[in-house]
Design an enzyme around this catalytic site. Structure first.
Site, PDB file in Angstrom:
ATOM      1  N   SER A 116       0.916  -1.200   0.002  1.00 31.44           N
ATOM      2  CA  SER A 116       0.084  -0.120  -0.081  1.00 31.44           C
ATOM      3  C   SER A 116       0.889   1.274   0.287  1.00 31.44           C
ATOM      4  O   SER A 116       1.964   1.102   0.592  1.00 31.44           O
ATOM      5  CB  SER A 116      -0.914   0.069   1.377  1.00 31.44           C
ATOM      6  OG  SER A 116      -1.406   1.291   1.365  1.00 31.44           O
ATOM      7  N   TYR A 150      -2.299  -0.259  11.312  1.00 31.29           N
ATOM      8  CA  TYR A 150      -1.894  -0.820   9.999  1.00 31.29           C
ATOM      9  C   TYR A 150      -0.699  -0.177   9.154  1.00 31.29           C
ATOM     10  O   TYR A 150       0.055  -0.699   8.524  1.00 31.29           O
ATOM     11  CB  TYR A 150      -3.440  -0.409   9.094  1.00 31.29           C
ATOM     12  CG  TYR A 150      -3.501  -0.846   7.663  1.00 31.29           C
ATOM     13  CD1 TYR A 150      -3.612  -2.409   7.512  1.00 31.29           C
ATOM     14  CD2 TYR A 150      -3.290  -0.019   6.831  1.00 31.29           C
ATOM     15  CE1 TYR A 150      -3.524  -2.799   6.012  1.00 31.29           C
ATOM     16  CE2 TYR A 150      -3.382  -0.426   5.361  1.00 31.29           C
ATOM     17  CZ  TYR A 150      -3.350  -1.770   5.154  1.00 31.29           C
ATOM     18  OH  TYR A 150      -3.534  -2.478   3.631  1.00 31.29           O
ATOM     19  N   LYS A 200       2.360  -2.301   7.998  1.00 33.77           N
ATOM     20  CA  LYS A 200       2.822  -2.081   6.337  1.00 33.77           C
ATOM     21  C   LYS A 200       4.106  -1.575   6.068  1.00 33.77           C
ATOM     22  O   LYS A 200       4.838  -1.910   5.358  1.00 33.77           O
ATOM     23  CB  LYS A 200       1.756  -1.336   5.486  1.00 33.77           C
ATOM     24  CG  LYS A 200       0.415  -1.768   5.186  1.00 33.77           C
ATOM     25  CD  LYS A 200       0.647  -3.074   4.312  1.00 33.77           C
ATOM     26  CE  LYS A 200      -0.798  -3.669   3.860  1.00 33.77           C
ATOM     27  NZ  LYS A 200      -0.917  -4.610   3.107  1.00 33.77           N
TER      28      LYS A 200
END
Length: 360
Positions: free
Chosen positions: A145, A158, A162
């Site tokens: 991402s 998150y 990531k």
């Protein structure tokens, strides 16, 4: 142009019951590949199997497994090979998140997001490499991402996970290149995507969560994953003009981007409608165990099914590959037969394995 058939491959996709993972499975199915779909939710998995079979997959199996359990992941890999054959491509997509300010996320929630989103990739990659390295072939695609480079408010857990995948994958890629193996790993950095996660993610926001616009359909993400699986010599791929703009801005002026996101990052992740309730979400238990949510979320009317940036990048990459292959053929002709044997002209072939010249 010469038409060359590509032999069916064995593909494993984690997080395959919904969203990007499911769209990837369908896209591989359209090629006639063999698929092992790994996820926790039975209803979502069963529906995904039906869609992938309809798409034209050679064979599809569903495997219920939690990627935070390394033994379960390894057992899934063993079953995939026993029923489908040696794994050619492993796609890591399973993840979890919590939408909330950092001060409102509990230690157990933060740990769970990290275990699913980061360690799930680690355990799955280990299971894949145990099988690929002895054969000296195979590809691991990490679905990333823009958040792997640029953290975003309300997604501290998150964002951290990531970022961790990014560092892990870079280090692993260096080790694979140093070892001389033909096994490759690559990462695909995604933009905001219209997936069901925004209806099942654990959230403490006053309004319903949404992806930060512009939003893309999961099929755009799936096309990028397939291209990466076919061209894994490149270290990573950026999908969507918004991803490119975000990562470039973060590299040039990260402090200004901090301030911009401080002003806009809260409102842009909420859709203006009050959240109906504080549901538990899918953090610890799947929400698609008895109900299928599909690949798409509730943003079809706002999501783009096409990325001009992606198509241009793929076209340029394909052109570069053809130029390289043409140059190699010319060199082979000039060098003569003594330089090596020629490959057969007929039959079915697999997607070419990466070479050093594929590297970014």
């Amino acid at each position: 142009m010469e038409s060359v058939e590509i032999a069916p491959r064995t593909i494993v996709v984690t997080g395959a019951s919904g969203g990007i993972g499911r769209a990837c499975a369908i896209a591989f199915g359209l090629r006639g590949d063999r698929l092992a779909l790994v996820a926790r939710g039975r209803a979502g998995l069963d529906a995904a199997v039906r869609e992938v079979e309809t798409a034209g997959a050679s064979k599809v199996i569903a495997i219920e497994a939690d990627v935070t359990d390394p033994d379960a992941v390894d057992a899934a890999a063993a079953r995939a090979e026993a029923e489908l054959g040696p794994i050619d491509v492993w796609v890591n997509d399973a993840f979890a998140s919590v939408f909330a300010p950092f001060t409102e996320i509990t230690p157990d929630e933060f740990r769970r997001v990290t275990e699913v989103t980061y360690l799930g990739y680690v355990y799955s990659t280990q299971a894949a490499l145990r099988r690929m390295l002895p054969r000296n072939r195979g590809v691991v695609v990490q679905v990333g991402s823009a958040i792997a480079y640029r953290g975003i408010p309300l997604q501290t857990a998150y964002s951290g996970a990531k970022h961790a995948i990014q560092g892990f994958n870079e280090a692993l890629r260096c080790e694979l290149l140093a070892s001389g193996t033909r096994v490759r790993t690559t990462m695909v950095q995604m933009p905001a995507v219209n997936t069901p996660q925004f209806d099942w993610v654990r959230s403490r926001l006053p309004e319903r969560a949404q992806p930060v616009p512009p939003i893309y359909q999961p099929e755009v993400a799936a096309r990028a994953v397939l291209y990466a699986a076919d061209h894994p010599g490149r270290r990573e791929y950026w999908v969507g003009a918004s991803t490119v703009a975000t990562l470039v801005a973060n590299a040039i002026a990260p402090g200004l981007l901090d301030r911009y996101l401080a002003r806009t990052g809260f409102a842009s992740q909420q859709d203006g409608h009050r959240q109906p309730g504080r549901e538990a979400g899918n953090l610890f238990e799947p929400v698609d165990g008895f109900r299928d949510f599909g690949s798409h979320g509730r943003f079809d009317d706002r999501a783009h099914g096409f990325s001009a940036q992606q198509e241009a990048a793929h076209a340029l990459g394909t052109l570069a590959t053809r130029v390289r292959q043409g140059a190699e053929r010319v060199i082979a002709r000039v060098a003569g037969p003594s330089s090596g044997s020629t490959s057969p002209s007929g039959g079915t072939r697999r997607v070419p394995q990466p070479t050093d010249t594929d590297r970014e």
